[in-house]
Design a protein around this motif. Structure first.
Motif, mmCIF file in Angstrom:
data_model
loop_
_atom_site.group_PDB
_atom_site.id
_atom_site.type_symbol
_atom_site.label_atom_id
_atom_site.label_comp_id
_atom_site.label_asym_id
_atom_site.label_seq_id
_atom_site.Cartn_x
_atom_site.Cartn_y
_atom_site.Cartn_z
ATOM 1 N N PHE A 97 -8.935 0.437 26.867
ATOM 2 C CA PHE A 97 -10.305 0.969 26.787
ATOM 3 C C PHE A 97 -10.411 2.481 26.905
ATOM 4 N N SER A 98 -9.305 3.184 26.979
ATOM 5 C CA SER A 98 -9.424 4.643 27.124
ATOM 6 C C SER A 98 -8.535 5.349 26.118
ATOM 7 N N ASP A 99 -8.713 6.679 26.078
ATOM 8 C CA ASP A 99 -7.830 7.513 25.263
ATOM 9 C C ASP A 99 -7.858 7.107 23.789
ATOM 10 N N GLY A 100 -9.027 6.742 23.286
ATOM 11 C CA GLY A 100 -9.188 6.417 21.867
ATOM 12 C C GLY A 100 -8.897 4.979 21.507
ATOM 13 N N ALA A 101 -8.530 4.125 22.479
ATOM 14 C CA ALA A 101 -8.124 2.745 22.145
ATOM 15 C C ALA A 101 -9.294 1.831 21.815
ATOM 16 N N ASP A 102 -10.504 2.183 22.256
ATOM 17 C CA ASP A 102 -11.611 1.222 22.149
ATOM 18 C C ASP A 102 -12.742 1.777 21.273
ATOM 19 N N PRO A 103 -13.064 1.087 20.162
ATOM 20 C CA PRO A 103 -14.104 1.620 19.265
ATOM 21 C C PRO A 103 -15.485 1.716 19.916
ATOM 22 N N GLU A 104 -15.796 0.851 20.877
ATOM 23 C CA GLU A 104 -17.125 0.945 21.502
ATOM 24 C C GLU A 104 -17.238 2.240 22.314
ATOM 25 N N TYR A 105 -16.171 2.633 22.984
ATOM 26 C CA TYR A 105 -16.199 3.924 23.686
ATOM 27 C C TYR A 105 -16.294 5.072 22.682
ATOM 28 N N GLU A 106 -15.433 5.021 21.667
ATOM 29 C CA GLU A 106 -15.352 6.160 20.748
ATOM 30 C C GLU A 106 -16.619 6.332 19.924
ATOM 31 N N GLU A 107 -17.166 5.198 19.418
ATOM 32 C CA GLU A 107 -18.281 5.300 18.465
ATOM 33 C C GLU A 107 -19.646 5.234 19.138
ATOM 34 N N GLN A 108 -19.704 4.764 20.377
ATOM 35 C CA GLN A 108 -21.023 4.520 20.957
ATOM 36 C C GLN A 108 -21.178 5.101 22.375
ATOM 37 N N ILE A 109 -20.301 4.670 23.290
ATOM 38 C CA ILE A 109 -20.531 4.983 24.709
ATOM 39 C C ILE A 109 -20.375 6.488 24.972
ATOM 40 N N LEU A 110 -19.261 7.062 24.538
ATOM 41 C CA LEU A 110 -19.041 8.491 24.823
ATOM 42 C C LEU A 110 -20.067 9.378 24.105
ATOM 43 N N VAL A 168 -21.776 17.525 37.765
ATOM 44 C CA VAL A 168 -21.773 16.092 37.460
ATOM 45 C C VAL A 168 -20.867 15.330 38.422
ATOM 46 N N LEU A 169 -21.365 14.163 38.837
ATOM 47 C CA LEU A 169 -20.539 13.193 39.562
ATOM 48 C C LEU A 169 -20.463 11.937 38.717
ATOM 49 N N GLU A 170 -19.224 11.463 38.465
ATOM 50 C CA GLU A 170 -19.099 10.147 37.837
ATOM 51 C C GLU A 170 -18.589 9.148 38.878
ATOM 52 N N ILE A 171 -19.370 8.086 39.068
ATOM 53 C CA ILE A 171 -19.006 7.035 40.032
ATOM 54 C C ILE A 171 -18.198 5.971 39.287
ATOM 55 N N GLY A 172 -17.039 5.600 39.827
ATOM 56 C CA GLY A 172 -16.187 4.619 39.142
ATOM 57 C C GLY A 172 -15.631 5.234 37.869
ATOM 58 N N THR A 173 -14.980 6.366 38.040
ATOM 59 C CA THR A 173 -14.602 7.211 36.887
ATOM 60 C C THR A 173 -13.423 6.658 36.073
ATOM 61 N N GLY A 174 -12.685 5.680 36.632
ATOM 62 C CA GLY A 174 -11.526 5.155 35.912
ATOM 63 C C GLY A 174 -10.501 6.250 35.675
ATOM 64 N N GLU A 175 -10.013 6.345 34.429
ATOM 65 C CA GLU A 175 -9.012 7.381 34.134
ATOM 66 C C GLU A 175 -9.662 8.665 33.608
ATOM 67 N N GLY A 176 -10.976 8.776 33.746
ATOM 68 C CA GLY A 176 -11.636 10.067 33.555
ATOM 69 C C GLY A 176 -12.169 10.387 32.164
ATOM 70 N N GLN A 177 -12.201 9.413 31.238
ATOM 71 C CA GLN A 177 -12.574 9.759 29.867
ATOM 72 C C GLN A 177 -14.006 10.290 29.730
ATOM 73 N N VAL A 178 -14.916 9.822 30.578
ATOM 74 C CA VAL A 178 -16.312 10.284 30.480
ATOM 75 C C VAL A 178 -16.389 11.762 30.857
ATOM 76 N N LEU A 179 -15.719 12.125 31.948
ATOM 77 C CA LEU A 179 -15.753 13.541 32.363
ATOM 78 C C LEU A 179 -15.037 14.422 31.338
ATOM 79 N N ARG A 180 -13.943 13.903 30.775
ATOM 80 C CA ARG A 180 -13.244 14.714 29.750
ATOM 81 C C ARG A 180 -14.184 15.014 28.589
ATOM 82 N N ARG A 181 -14.959 13.989 28.174
ATOM 83 C CA ARG A 181 -15.878 14.205 27.054
ATOM 84 C C ARG A 181 -16.942 15.245 27.421
#
Ligand SMILES: C[S@@+](CC[C@H](N)C(=O)[O-])C[C@H]1O[C@@H](n2cnc3c(N)ncnc32)[C@H](O)[C@@H]1O
Length: 250
Positions: A25-38, A51-64
């Motif tokens: 689901f990260s680093d370009g692997a998931d089309p829903e993240y790439e095309e919609q969520i991010l 900005v604070l991200e809660i439950g940041t996972g591996e950080g893709q939201v903050l990177r964007r």
């Protein structure tokens, strides 16, 4: 099992399965993240300074957010209970601080962020009242809360596309929507993740009680890259998988 015990199980399972999440689901692997969520988060996150991200996972939201609003963002913090997520977030992201921690005990002073993001996290949090009250506490007045969930009406436990060959009917079955429910789902062989279902009114009334008011809500159709993954998905192309809400603290 009580909420507190279940929360510990939740954290242990996320620790064990962080790699499954990162690979799929990260680093370009998931089309829903790439095309919609991010893109939704990027659009709503523009112009904020901290900005604070809660439950940041591996950080893709903050990177964007960091790559699209580098001039305005002065402070970016990601928080996650799983060491295995925080370690990868630190390795993959520059310009943000990552900490271990949980949504119900945010280690920050009141009013210190003008943007808080929670992306596909609250469906794993057992103590929702405490967690929303923490969001409201750390968010500055007029600050923005970007809140994304798996759509709670249409993606309830037991929901799904039914292709009934005997009655010759096809339809989207809705599970037990009104029942709050915690289930541990096997999302892939040997990967177990807890999910909490709550009706939408439970979230909206709780947010409102904490001074977080809805400004905009999106129920987008699944993006093309997702529909292209399997022919059955196309049958449910008008059923949203995502619910995205932009709230303001008053
Ligand atoms: C589905 S992932 C989403 C990661 C990230 N927000 C993203 O969109 O890429 C859910 C994350 O929530 C974290 N999480 C689970 N329970 C949590 C809790 N009680 N407080 C904060 N984060 C939690 C998990 O460790 C996991 O990294």
């Amino acid at each position: 099992m009580k909420n507190k015990e279940m929360e510990l199980v939740n954290q242990e399972l996320w620790e064990s399965h962080a790699k499954w999440w990162q690979e799929n689901f990260s680093d370009g692997a998931d089309p829903e993240y790439e095309e919609q969520i991010l893109p939704i988060i990027e659009n709503w996150g523009m112009g904020h300074t901290s900005v604070l991200e809660i439950g940041t996972g591996e950080g893709q939201v903050l990177r964007r957010l960091l790559s699209t609003t580098p001039d305005s963002l002065r402070l970016s913090v990601g928080l996650d209970p799983a060491q295995a997520q925080v370690k990868v977030a630190k390795a993959r992201t520059s310009g943000a601080t990552f900490l271990r921690g949980i949504a119900t005990q945010l280690p920050f002073l009141p009013d210190c962020f003008d943007l808080v993001v929670a992306c596909l996290v609250f469906e794993h949090i057992l103590e929702v009242d405490e967690a929303i009250s923490e969001v409201a506490r750390v968010l500055a007045p007029n600050g923005t809360f970007i809140f994304l969930l798996n759509h709670p009406l249409l993606q309830t436990p037991g929901s799904g596309w039914i292709d009934d060959h005997i009655l010759m009917e096809q339809y989207w079955r809705i599970g037990e929507y009104l029942k709050e429910d915690v289930s541990i789902e096997e999302v892939q062989k040997d990967v177990f993740i807890p999910f909490v279902h709550r009706p939408l009114s439970r979230y909206i009334n709780l947010l409102t009680r904490n001074g977080l008011y809805l400004q905009e809500m999106l129920e987008p159709p699944p993006p093309q890259g997702f529909l292209d993954q399997a022919w059955e998905y196309r049958e449910a192309a008008s059923i949203p998988r995502l619910l995205a809400m932009r709230m303001t603290k008053r």
